[in-house]
Design an enzyme around this catalytic site. Structure first.
Site, PDB file in Angstrom:
ATOM      1  N   ARG A 249      -2.949 -24.846  -6.284  1.00 36.78           N
ATOM      2  CA  ARG A 249      -4.142 -25.303  -5.562  1.00 36.78           C
ATOM      3  C   ARG A 249      -4.894 -24.061  -5.105  1.00 36.78           C
ATOM      4  NH1 ARG A 249      -3.217 -22.431  -1.694  1.00 36.78           N
ATOM      5  NH2 ARG A 249      -4.985 -23.408  -0.673  1.00 36.78           N
ATOM      6  N   GLY A 250      -6.087 -24.281  -4.552  1.00 34.10           N
ATOM      7  CA  GLY A 250      -6.957 -23.150  -4.218  1.00 34.10           C
ATOM      8  C   GLY A 250      -7.907 -22.948  -5.388  1.00 34.10           C
ATOM      9  N   ALA A 251      -9.198 -22.776  -5.071  1.00 35.77           N
ATOM     10  CA  ALA A 251     -10.228 -22.804  -6.116  1.00 35.77           C
ATOM     11  C   ALA A 251      -9.986 -21.812  -7.264  1.00 35.77           C
ATOM     12  CB  ALA A 251     -11.603 -22.599  -5.472  1.00 35.77           C
TER      13      ALA A 251
ATOM     14  N   ARG B 267      -9.612 -31.982 -10.770  1.00 37.58           N
ATOM     15  CA  ARG B 267     -10.050 -32.127  -9.364  1.00 37.58           C
ATOM     16  C   ARG B 267     -11.557 -31.852  -9.344  1.00 37.58           C
ATOM     17  NH1 ARG B 267      -6.646 -28.961  -4.889  1.00 37.58           N
ATOM     18  NH2 ARG B 267      -7.601 -30.488  -3.487  1.00 37.58           N
TER      19      ARG B 267
ATOM     20  N   GLN C 280      -1.613 -26.468   4.551  1.00 37.70           N
ATOM     21  CA  GLN C 280      -1.688 -25.206   3.788  1.00 37.70           C
ATOM     22  C   GLN C 280      -1.615 -23.987   4.718  1.00 37.70           C
ATOM     23  OE1 GLN C 280      -3.613 -27.872   3.249  1.00 37.70           O
ATOM     24  NE2 GLN C 280      -4.271 -28.059   1.136  1.00 37.70           N
TER      25      GLN C 280
ATOM     26  N   ASP D  24     -14.619 -23.491  -1.823  1.00 32.10           N
ATOM     27  CA  ASP D  24     -14.387 -24.205  -3.089  1.00 32.10           C
ATOM     28  C   ASP D  24     -15.647 -24.270  -3.931  1.00 32.10           C
ATOM     29  OD1 ASP D  24     -12.199 -25.296  -1.145  1.00 32.10           O
ATOM     30  OD2 ASP D  24     -11.512 -25.553  -3.217  1.00 32.10           O
TER      31      ASP D  24
ATOM     32  N   ASN E 112     -15.533 -26.296   1.702  1.00 32.21           N
ATOM     33  CA  ASN E 112     -14.185 -25.719   1.835  1.00 32.21           C
ATOM     34  C   ASN E 112     -13.290 -26.784   2.469  1.00 32.21           C
ATOM     35  OD1 ASN E 112     -12.368 -23.434   1.533  1.00 32.21           O
ATOM     36  ND2 ASN E 112     -12.376 -23.285   3.758  1.00 32.21           N
ATOM     37  N   LYS E 113     -12.043 -26.434   2.649  1.00 31.26           N
ATOM     38  CA  LYS E 113     -11.041 -27.377   3.167  1.00 31.26           C
ATOM     39  C   LYS E 113     -11.540 -28.140   4.390  1.00 31.26           C
ATOM     40  CE  LYS E 113      -7.931 -28.274   1.832  1.00 31.26           C
ATOM     41  NZ  LYS E 113      -7.868 -29.491   0.976  1.00 31.26           N
TER      42      LYS E 113
HETATM   43  O1  MRU Z   1      -6.963 -28.575  -1.435  1.00 32.11           O
HETATM   44  P1  MRU Z   1      -6.749 -27.111  -1.653  1.00 32.11           P
HETATM   45  O2  MRU Z   1      -5.491 -26.577  -1.029  1.00 32.11           O
HETATM   46  O3  MRU Z   1      -6.895 -26.725  -3.109  1.00 32.11           O
HETATM   47  O4  MRU Z   1      -7.961 -26.431  -0.872  1.00 32.11           O
HETATM   48  C1  MRU Z   1      -8.070 -25.047  -0.875  1.00 32.11           C
HETATM   49  C2  MRU Z   1      -9.181 -24.529  -0.054  1.00 32.11           C
HETATM   50  O5  MRU Z   1      -9.957 -25.265   0.513  1.00 32.11           O
HETATM   51  C3  MRU Z   1      -9.378 -23.033  -0.048  1.00 32.11           C
HETATM   52  O6  MRU Z   1      -9.867 -22.604   1.183  1.00 32.11           O
HETATM   53  C4  MRU Z   1     -10.391 -22.670  -1.138  1.00 32.11           C
HETATM   54  O7  MRU Z   1     -10.015 -23.216  -2.363  1.00 32.11           O
HETATM   55  C5  MRU Z   1     -10.547 -21.210  -1.283  1.00 32.11           C
HETATM   56  S1  MRU Z   1      -9.137 -20.457  -2.037  1.00 32.11           S
HETATM   57  C6  MRU Z   1      -9.434 -18.832  -2.261  1.00 32.11           C
END
Ligand code: MRU
Length: 348
Positions: free
Chosen positions: A46-48, A90, A197, A238, A248-249
């Site tokens: 996970r994470g962009a 996603r 997270q 994201d 973002n999250k």
């Molecule tokens: O749902 P996730 O854990 O994939 O969400 C991740 C985030 O929101 C991060 O802050 C974002 O992807 C930046 S990662 C460098």
């Protein structure tokens, strides 16, 4: 870094299973694009930026599997379908679609060579994307460290670290780079409900690096800001719309509003591949809604009564006016807007 978020091992993509952290460090093997899609959906990865790189390997795996197909037209069609499937794993992080689009271009550019040549070029591209992501995070770190005052107490939300990227991290890349020149900085990590997270991933990777980290629940940051215990906020992204709005999250918007109220700088760190000049404004960004189970409890433990209504948007959108600066691999954009972002976009 004592771990690899993703690794290519003898024709197999191995992903550090982030659903098992911090208790277990185990890798999940992906042998084909369907394994990769499943890993992205279930948040093994996970994470962009990390899902972008995983997606690229997913396309390379599909091409390898399909390359046995003697008929080039059938190969091209099947690979195009695999690209569509991977890019839909996603919806919110633009890095996923960005990476698959890049793979589509490489496919097109090499299709005259036939299936095997395409498969080889796609694997080369995925490996290069993997390496370049680490380089862009290091550049983000270098730019961002200059914004961090001595002994700063830095709030971060979710995980925008090595685990969310191919390595080093974006927001945590800034923190790592700042810590390497000033070991007196400290971090406050929001736990980041519902999937934790911050508590499970950010705390784990920062502690492993010896960076002093204090964990708080998501409803505590306003109190700490009011007491003067937070000097700046840095988060990942994201997707950044062309006008500077930031997805973002979930919970990021709340932190940004609080930071503005307390006149605390609110920085967003991301590679340029997260900036989506094709999306004009934040309200056009599709926000993923995830399963109610994630809000009803955690894992197999449920604490909410059955029958209650649940909302579970995984992201929110912070308006550009609340963002002090965007820290990218191309440099810092103060007060992001269509005008300021267009200048860096021209470097494409
Ligand atoms: O749902 P996730 O854990 O994939 O969400 C991740 C985030 O929101 C991060 O802050 C974002 O992807 C930046 S990662 C460098």
């Amino acid at each position: 870094m004592g771990f690899d978020t993703l690794r290519w091992n003898n024709g197999v993509l191995e992903l550090l299973d982030q659903t098992k952290l911090p208790d277990h460090v185990v890798y999940v093997a992906c042998n084909d694009s369907h394994d990769v899609i499943r890993a992205i959906r279930t948040m093994v990865v996970r994470g962009a930026p990390a899902i972008g790189v995983a997606a690229a390997y997913g396309v390379a795996l599909a091409a390898k599997e399909l390359a046995g197909e003697a008929n080039s037209v059938a190969f091209n069609d099947a690979l195009a379908t695999a690209c569509d499937e991977v890019s839909q794993a996603r919806p919110t992080a633009v890095n996923l679609a960005w990476a698959v689009n890049r793979m589509r271009e490489v496919h097109r550019a090499n299709s005259a060579g036939g299936p095997h040549a395409v498969a080889e070029s796609l694997l080369r591209e995925a490996i290069q994307m993997h390496r370049r992501d680490v380089e862009s995070n290091e550049a983000i770190g270098r730019h961002g460290a200059a914004l961090v005052p001595r002994a700063a107490r830095i709030l971060t939300h979710c995980n925008a670290g090595a685990l969310a990227t191919a390595g080093f991290g974006t927001a945590l890349g800034v923190i790592r780079a700042a810590f390497s020149v000033d070991p007196s900085i400290t971090v406050i990590a929001d736990e980041t409900r519902p999937l934790l997270q911050g508590a499970r991933l950010t705390a784990w990777e920062l502690i492993a690096d010896g960076i002093p980290t204090t964990l708080i629940t998501d409803n505590m940051s306003g109190f700490l800001m009011a007491k003067g215990e937070i000097d700046l906020v840095v988060v990942g992204a994201d997707r950044v719309a062309a006008n500077g709005d930031v997805a973002n999250k979930i919970g990021t918007y709340m932190v940004a509003v609080l930071a503005a109220r307390h006149r605390i700088p609110f920085y967003v760190a991301c590679p340029w591949s997260t900036v989506d000049m094709a999306t004009a404004r934040g309200d056009e960004i599709v926000v993923e809604e995830r399963s109610p189970d994630e809000v009803m409890g955690f894992g197999s433990t449920k604490w909410a009564p059955r029958g209650v209504g649940v909302r579970n948007p995984a992201f929110d959108v912070t308006p550009a006016e609340l963002v002090t600066a965007l820290i990218t691999d191309r440099g810092i954009v103060r007060h992001p807007s269509r005008e300021t972002l267009s200048i860096l976009a021209q470097r494409d």
